[in-house]
Design an enzyme around this catalytic site. Structure first.
Site, PDB file in Angstrom:
ATOM      1  N   GLN A  81      -4.694  -1.633   9.401  1.00 50.70           N
ATOM      2  CA  GLN A  81      -4.619  -2.970   8.798  1.00 50.70           C
ATOM      3  C   GLN A  81      -5.203  -4.009   9.748  1.00 50.70           C
ATOM      4  O   GLN A  81      -4.857  -4.040  10.934  1.00 50.70           O
ATOM      5  CB  GLN A  81      -3.155  -3.288   8.447  1.00 50.70           C
ATOM      6  CG  GLN A  81      -2.964  -4.565   7.656  1.00 50.70           C
ATOM      7  CD  GLN A  81      -3.607  -4.526   6.264  1.00 50.70           C
ATOM      8  OE1 GLN A  81      -3.718  -3.468   5.638  1.00 50.70           O
ATOM      9  NE2 GLN A  81      -4.055  -5.668   5.787  1.00 50.70           N
TER      10      GLN A  81
ATOM     11  N   ASP B 187     -11.078   2.611   4.020  1.00 56.43           N
ATOM     12  CA  ASP B 187     -11.426   1.191   3.915  1.00 56.43           C
ATOM     13  C   ASP B 187     -12.942   0.992   3.812  1.00 56.43           C
ATOM     14  O   ASP B 187     -13.392  -0.105   3.489  1.00 56.43           O
ATOM     15  CB  ASP B 187     -10.935   0.433   5.164  1.00 56.43           C
ATOM     16  CG  ASP B 187      -9.567  -0.203   4.957  1.00 56.43           C
ATOM     17  OD1 ASP B 187      -9.310  -0.679   3.842  1.00 56.43           O
ATOM     18  OD2 ASP B 187      -8.780  -0.230   5.914  1.00 56.43           O
TER      19      ASP B 187
ATOM     20  N   LYS C 145       0.842  -1.205   0.000  1.00 54.70           N
ATOM     21  CA  LYS C 145       0.000   0.000   0.000  1.00 54.70           C
ATOM     22  C   LYS C 145       0.878   1.256   0.000  1.00 54.70           C
ATOM     23  O   LYS C 145       0.611   2.218  -0.710  1.00 54.70           O
ATOM     24  CB  LYS C 145      -0.949  -0.026   1.201  1.00 54.70           C
ATOM     25  CG  LYS C 145      -2.046  -1.089   1.042  1.00 54.70           C
ATOM     26  CD  LYS C 145      -2.869  -1.330   2.311  1.00 54.70           C
ATOM     27  CE  LYS C 145      -3.860  -2.480   2.058  1.00 54.70           C
ATOM     28  NZ  LYS C 145      -4.734  -2.776   3.209  1.00 54.70           N
TER      29      LYS C 145
HETATM   30  N1  GUN Z   1      -7.107  -7.026   5.927  1.00 52.98           N
HETATM   31  C1  GUN Z   1      -7.476  -7.759   4.854  1.00 52.98           C
HETATM   32  N2  GUN Z   1      -8.007  -6.960   3.906  1.00 52.98           N
HETATM   33  C2  GUN Z   1      -7.961  -5.709   4.370  1.00 52.98           C
HETATM   34  C3  GUN Z   1      -8.362  -4.452   3.843  1.00 52.98           C
HETATM   35  O1  GUN Z   1      -8.887  -4.316   2.737  1.00 52.98           O
HETATM   36  N3  GUN Z   1      -8.129  -3.383   4.655  1.00 52.98           N
HETATM   37  C4  GUN Z   1      -7.585  -3.493   5.883  1.00 52.98           C
HETATM   38  N4  GUN Z   1      -7.431  -2.384   6.597  1.00 52.98           N
HETATM   39  N5  GUN Z   1      -7.217  -4.637   6.417  1.00 52.98           N
HETATM   40  C5  GUN Z   1      -7.410  -5.738   5.652  1.00 52.98           C
END
Ligand code: GUN
Length: 317
Positions: A105, A128, A61
């Site tokens: 995350q 998100d 990211k």
């Molecule tokens: N863990 C697995 N997929 C995601 C996501 O799309 N965003 C976040 N923040 N954590 C995750």
């Protein structure tokens, strides 16, 4: 669709290509923002602990931010962080004017109250789309920030001109991150949507009705020939690690030797929730793992961060 040695081969849906296109589009818009307003969006990525998968995701990211011109901050906290310490960080990011997007995350270590953290993020910075306000907006069909993986899946279907309106769409898995939101998006696009889960009776009987089948359950290679309607569009969202040689041979058929080399080098090889060899023989179109929606998640995060910045700062879009 093509035929080779009498065996049907599904068309592969290329997530990497689409992810590059989306990132290119976002980087163009960010360059324009910099020129017109002298500013670029900022994303804060928060990671707690040292889960190896989360480390890879967060690194990807941050790299994507660099590639498109988004400023990023990486907040890496110790595995022993408490809920109140994490909430304090989220609050400070909420109040900092220059922060446009906050990403925590998941999963978080077990001592942390995940819901409390998700609900603490300012909904305007919730890139998100996990905050109840944004979940509610999505359920009502109102505009808002939409979770990245589900949004990426819709983009992939659109790019390959898969007709969603009127289609029988089946989502296997009811997670907050993928299953539920992608079902909402498909419904918004006038699909007839069925959501399956671990208590569904006769799962293959239900999934075989689907023109569009989306699988997000976290079980390696679980969906096979008997679940797939011939010619269906199949999207694999799973991300599982295989570390036993027998499993690699069982799932990967002609690709097994190459995968065994990966296993030897890394100690594991990635597989989705779908048995890839069987999917390719039955589905009409198939989004595999890796190479499918994982890359799109990151591209959609870039788009959401830009969108959050435009909305918060009331800039032209
Ligand atoms: N863990 C697995 N997929 C995601 C996501 O799309 N965003 C976040 N923040 N954590 C995750």
């Amino acid at each position: 669709m093509s035929t080779e040695q009498g065996k049907h081969k599904a068309e592969l849906l290329d997530g990497a290509l689409l992810a590059d296109e989306i990132k290119l589009e976002v980087s163009g818009q960010i360059a324009e923002m910099r020129q017109r307003y002298g500013t670029v969006p900022t994303l804060a990525a928060v990671q707690v602990g040292d889960d190896p998968a989360s480390e890879v995701y967060v690194r990807n990211k941050i790299r994507a931010c660099e590639a498109v011109g988004i400023r990023s901050e990486h907040h890496a906290l110790a595995a022993v962080t408490s809920t109140s310490e994490l909430l304090a960080l989220v609050q400070s990011l909420n109040t900092r004017e220059e922060i446009d997007g906050i990403l925590v995350q998941l999963p978080l270590p077990s001592q942390i109250d995940e819901s409390a953290v998700i609900e603490a993020v300012d909904p305007a910075k919730d890139v998100d789309g996990f905050h109840p306000i944004n979940v509610g907006r999505l359920a009502m069909g109102h505009p808002g920030l939409v979770p990245c993986t589900p949004a990426g899946i819709i983009e992939l279907l659109d790019r390959y001109q898969v007709q969603i309106s009127g289609a029988n769409a089946c989502v296997v898995g009811r997670s907050q991150i993928v299953g539920r939101p992608v079902a909402q998006l498909l419904l918004q696009r006038d699909a007839t949507v069925t959501i399956c889960h671990s208590k569904t009776r006769d799962l293959p009987g239900v999934t075989r009705q689907a023109d569009i089948l989306i699988v997000a359950i976290g079980r390696a290679g679980f969906v096979g020939r008997e679940h797939i309607k011939p010619g269906a569009t199949l999207i694999d969202v799973g991300m599982n690690r295989l570390s036993a040689e027998d499993d690699v041979r069982r799932f990967f058929g002609s690709e097994a030797e190459r995968r065994l080399q990966v296993l030897e080098k890394r100690g594991y090889t990635l597989i989705g929730d779908v048995n890839p060899a069987e999917a390719i023989e039955v589905a009409g179109r198939f989004s595999p793992v890796p190479g499918g929606v994982g890359l799109l998640t990151v591209a959609m995060l870039m788009r959401n961060t830009l969108k959050a910045a435009q909305l918060r700062r009331a800039l032209d879009q």
